[in-house]
Scaffold this motif. Structure first.
Motif, mmCIF file in Angstrom:
data_model
loop_
_atom_site.group_PDB
_atom_site.id
_atom_site.type_symbol
_atom_site.label_atom_id
_atom_site.label_comp_id
_atom_site.label_asym_id
_atom_site.label_seq_id
_atom_site.Cartn_x
_atom_site.Cartn_y
_atom_site.Cartn_z
ATOM 1 N N MET A 1 0.776 -1.302 0.143
ATOM 2 C CA MET A 1 0.029 -0.032 0.061
ATOM 3 C C MET A 1 1.017 1.134 0.085
ATOM 4 S SD MET A 1 -3.058 -1.184 2.722
ATOM 5 C CE MET A 1 -4.312 -2.317 2.450
ATOM 6 N N GLU A 2 1.754 1.196 0.858
ATOM 7 C CA GLU A 2 2.864 2.429 0.883
ATOM 8 C C GLU A 2 3.423 2.643 -0.456
ATOM 9 O OE1 GLU A 2 5.147 3.042 4.653
ATOM 10 O OE2 GLU A 2 4.972 0.792 4.575
ATOM 11 N N GLN A 3 3.730 1.778 -1.169
ATOM 12 C CA GLN A 3 4.503 1.691 -2.515
ATOM 13 C C GLN A 3 3.595 1.952 -3.663
ATOM 14 O OE1 GLN A 3 6.714 -2.007 -2.844
ATOM 15 N NE2 GLN A 3 8.238 -1.401 -1.294
ATOM 16 N N ASN A 4 2.329 1.906 -3.290
ATOM 17 C CA ASN A 4 1.046 2.013 -4.333
ATOM 18 C C ASN A 4 1.384 0.941 -5.186
ATOM 19 O OD1 ASN A 4 -1.223 3.214 -4.925
ATOM 20 N ND2 ASN A 4 -0.256 4.409 -6.420
ATOM 21 N N ASN A 5 1.540 -0.165 -4.618
ATOM 22 C CA ASN A 5 1.694 -1.323 -5.479
ATOM 23 C C ASN A 5 0.252 -2.036 -5.740
ATOM 24 O OD1 ASN A 5 2.150 -3.878 -6.996
ATOM 25 N ND2 ASN A 5 4.098 -4.362 -5.982
ATOM 26 N N ILE A 6 -0.526 -1.588 -6.597
ATOM 27 C CA ILE A 6 -2.096 -2.048 -6.585
ATOM 28 C C ILE A 6 -2.197 -3.499 -6.887
ATOM 29 C CG2 ILE A 6 -4.361 -1.550 -7.617
ATOM 30 C CD1 ILE A 6 -3.285 0.636 -5.864
#
Length: 317
Positions: A92-97
């Protein structure tokens, strides 16, 4: 005062001399007194019955609120398990959807495997344009406050918890846990009670064509029911009671007919708008049904009272 008492004494003395009139007067006074006592007794019994029905309505409504609140507690446990998954939080922090979706999908698969077919989890990242989401999601992202309640969505009516996922006071995204409101039916059935949700017609516009076409049936006034979800005889009886019966239900708070005891609670969504009614109740047949218990109690008291009256009358004559 003394002259009145003297006059009354003379009247009674003269009345006693006329035996027929005296006993007729006593009989009339006795019968009137007994009849008045019967009226008081019957009225009290009827009032007690109504009080029982009102208390049962309050009990049903309390049970409904408690069951919905328990769903919130269960949803919070799911949120807690997400926070404990460090790999998911990192994604989530890395926005790795893609990575987030993979984990969320595994959560949903586990829910289905464990029999929670009507429950699901969804993640909304805060990095996307907020206007892509519905108002409730946007509100949680903006205000950083969770929302719990009932919401009419595109695919149905759900009990829903929307909670922000925070990292150092920054909103990474929003996690939504939802479960169909119709699952409450099975929970009430465990207590031999009946649950039905009536949707206000004005809320149908929020449902997709797939979610509503051919599924909702008119019940009474502007309320509709998802027909396949519920016991047809229960809402059919509500239709049979007609507008007068429905008005009595809404005005008094309960309705007792020859088959069911029914009560209701208005349901508002997370925005405070009324979206429908929950109708709660039970069959009155069976020795254990509380309506039968009240009825038997009333009949027993009435029978005893009538027996007492007959005994008094026989004793008089």
């Amino acid at each position: 005062m003394f002259s009145f008492i003297k006059m009354l004494e003379n009247f009674l003395r003269n009345l006693k001399k006329k035996k027929g009139l005296w006993f007729t007067t006593l009989s009339v006074i006795s019968i009137v007194g007994i009849s008045f006592s019967m009226y008081i007794l019957m009225t009290m019994t009827e009032n007690v019955s109504k009080e029982v029905y009102v208390r049962m309505s309050e009990t049903y409504n309390t049970n409904l609120v408690n069951r919905i609140n328990r769903k919130e507690q269960n949803f919070k446990k799911i949120i807690a398990s997400v926070y404990s998954n460090s790999n998911l939080i990192t994604a989530m922090e890395q926005n790795n959807i893609n990575a987030v979706d993979t984990v969320i999908n595994s959560y949903n698969e586990n829910l289905k495997k464990n029999g929670f077919d009507e429950m699901s989890i969804k993640y909304y990242t805060s990095s996307n344009q907020i206007n892509q989401y519905r108002n409730s999601i946007n509100s949680v992202i903006t205000n950083k406050n969770k929302i719990f309640g009932i919401e009419v969505l595109n695919d149905g009516i759900f009990v829903i918890l929307i909670e922000p996922i925070l990292k150092d006071e920054n909103v990474l995204g929003v996690l939504e846990v939802k479960e169909s409101i119709h699952t409450l039916k099975a929970q009430f059935q465990q207590d031999n009670a009946i649950f039905a949700f009536l949707l206000d017609q004005k809320m149908l516009g929020k449902l997709s064509l797939q979610a509503k076409t051919g599924k909702y049936r008119d019940v009474i006034d502007d309320y509709k029911i998802e027909e396949q979800k519920y016991d047809g005889s229960f809402f059919a009886k509500l239709i049979e009671n007609g507008k007068d019966g429905f008005k009595q239900l809404l005005d008094v708070g309960y309705l007792v007919d020859d088959t069911y005891y029914k009560t209701y609670k208005k349901i508002s969504d997370i925005n405070g708008a009324t979206i429908g009614l929950v109708i709660l109740g039970e069959k009155i047949e069976g020795s254990g049904a509380f309506v039968n218990i009240v009825d038997k109690m009333t009949k027993t008291v009435t029978t005893v009272a009538l027996g007492l009256v007959i005994s008094i009358l026989l004793f008089m004559f």
